[in-house]
Design an enzyme around this catalytic site. Structure first.
Site, short mmCIF file in Angstrom:
data_model
loop_
_atom_site.label_atom_id
_atom_site.label_comp_id
_atom_site.label_asym_id
_atom_site.label_seq_id
_atom_site.Cartn_x
_atom_site.Cartn_y
_atom_site.Cartn_z
N TYR A 58 50.45 19.98 10.29
CA TYR A 58 50.54 21.43 10.53
C TYR A 58 50.83 22.46 9.46
O TYR A 58 51.58 21.78 8.66
CB TYR A 58 51.73 21.18 11.69
CG TYR A 58 52.08 20.25 12.67
CD1 TYR A 58 50.81 19.72 13.29
CD2 TYR A 58 53.14 19.60 12.95
CE1 TYR A 58 51.02 19.04 14.72
CE2 TYR A 58 53.78 19.02 14.58
CZ TYR A 58 52.17 18.35 14.93
OH TYR A 58 51.63 18.26 16.38
N GLY A 220 54.15 23.42 29.29
CA GLY A 220 52.88 23.67 29.34
C GLY A 220 51.85 24.78 29.02
O GLY A 220 51.44 25.32 29.34
N PHE A 223 52.73 28.28 29.21
CA PHE A 223 52.70 28.96 30.84
C PHE A 223 54.09 28.10 31.91
O PHE A 223 54.03 29.23 32.75
CB PHE A 223 51.05 28.25 31.56
CG PHE A 223 50.68 28.71 32.10
CD1 PHE A 223 49.85 29.64 32.51
CD2 PHE A 223 51.84 27.93 33.52
CE1 PHE A 223 49.25 30.11 33.63
CE2 PHE A 223 50.65 28.65 35.01
CZ PHE A 223 50.36 29.37 34.79
#
Length: 331
Positions: A58, A220, A223
């Site tokens: 990352y 999600g 979302f």
């Protein structure tokens, strides 16, 4: 905060973890602020979200460096999970499971994280060129050397067709192989209201063996928070810009899922959010399950941590079960 255990009860963490990836990788680069992210890490630890999940890729490397700044002051408050096995190039990501590389990568992660030991060292992806037993054996040596406390397996991203049967069959076969070399303490894989595939076989595999389950992307990719609007678009470096569930059409089509979570939240009182219902649903999947939502702002970290105190009723769970399946091809 409620505590949960990983690896047959050997390791204890807060019920909700913190996925640190969005702080420096894959999400809206223009909104990444080191100082804000550092405050978010401290807020997570203050709230009892002790599990901090990162990886050397990352950034690459910048995510571990950021966490190292917090761990320098608060190592005793944190449970550190990082990953090895993926190398980031200019336009590609490749697996490297060579034992020599694993040993060097661990030492480098320890330096960046400013710690003497990594609580959970996960294999980010198996190298198809190296027998997985060799990679896992090198990781086991790190445990015996006192550099790592436990080993984990990351199944995030190891997907085929989303609706095909046996999504994690290959993962389970590999887990069976490495279990013969050294115990698997935890498995990290996607699990959320709109991506429940791990419930079929992978989660039961973990539960039957006392293996912890780290639920990645439990919101999600944002979302399920209900804060994303169809058609608003994403920055080019944001992984959701190429995600088939985040086209304007699919986001609009999947709004009934968010609406259902909001209805449940409303029954639990003012201030309860759709995101907290989504996290509470993941927590309800078993005592060995720890959701690891990504966040880079204090407000979201605090909201996510508070989900540990939300108890869904049988009516709530039945309502979640009746929500429509998410639309959007992963092929």
């Amino acid at each position: 905060m409620e505590r949960r255990t990983i690896g047959a009860g050997a390791l204890e963490v807060g019920a909700v973890g913190l996925g640190c990836m969005p702080m420096s990788w894959a999400y809206s680069g223009s909104r990444q602020r080191g100082a804000d992210s550092l405050r978010a890490v401290h807020r997570a630890l203050d709230a009892g979200s002790s599990l901090l999940d990162t990886a050397d890729m990352y950034g690459p490397f910048t995510n571990e460096l950021l966490l190292g700044r917090a761990l320098r002051e608060r190592r005793a408050d944190a449970f550190v999970s990082t990953k090895v096995g993926l190398l980031v190039g200019e336009q590609h990501i490749v697996a490297n499971g060579r034992p020599g590389y694993v040993r060097r990568a661990c030492d480098a992660s320890l330096r960046r994280l400013q710690t003497d030991v990594i609580d959970l060292y996960q294999l980010h992806r198996a190298d198809p060129e190296i027998p997985v037993e060799e990679t896992w054996g090198a990781m086991a040596e790190l445990v015996r050397a006192g550099k790592v406390r436990a080993l984990g397996w990351c199944a995030v991203g190891a997907r085929g067709g989303r609706r095909s049967g046996g999504l994690y069959d290959g993962t389970i076969r590999q887990l069976g192989r490495v279990q013969q070399v050294f115990p698997v303490a935890a498995v990290e894989a996607e699990l959320s209201v709109w991506s429940p595939e791990a419930l079929e076989a992978l989660l039961p595999w973990c539960e039957a063996r006392g293996v912890g389950f780290l639920a990645a992307m439990p919101l999600g990719n944002g979302f399920l928070t209900g804060t994303l609007k169809p058609g608003r678009g994403f920055e080019p470096d944001d992984l959701r810009a190429r995600h088939p569930r985040f086209t304007a059409e699919m986001m609009a089509a999947n709004q009934p899922i968010v609406a259902g979570l909001r209805r449940i939240a409303a029954r639990h009182g003012e201030g309860v959010t759709a995101a907290q219902v989504a996290l509470a649903w993941v927590l309800s999947r078993g005592r060995h399950v720890v959701p690891v939502p990504g966040a880079k702002q204090e407000r979201w970290v605090a909201e996510n941590a508070a989900a540990a105190g939300l108890r869904l009723t049988p009516q709530d769970l039945a309502e979640v079960a009746k929500l429509p399946a998410a639309l959007g091809s992963w092929e």
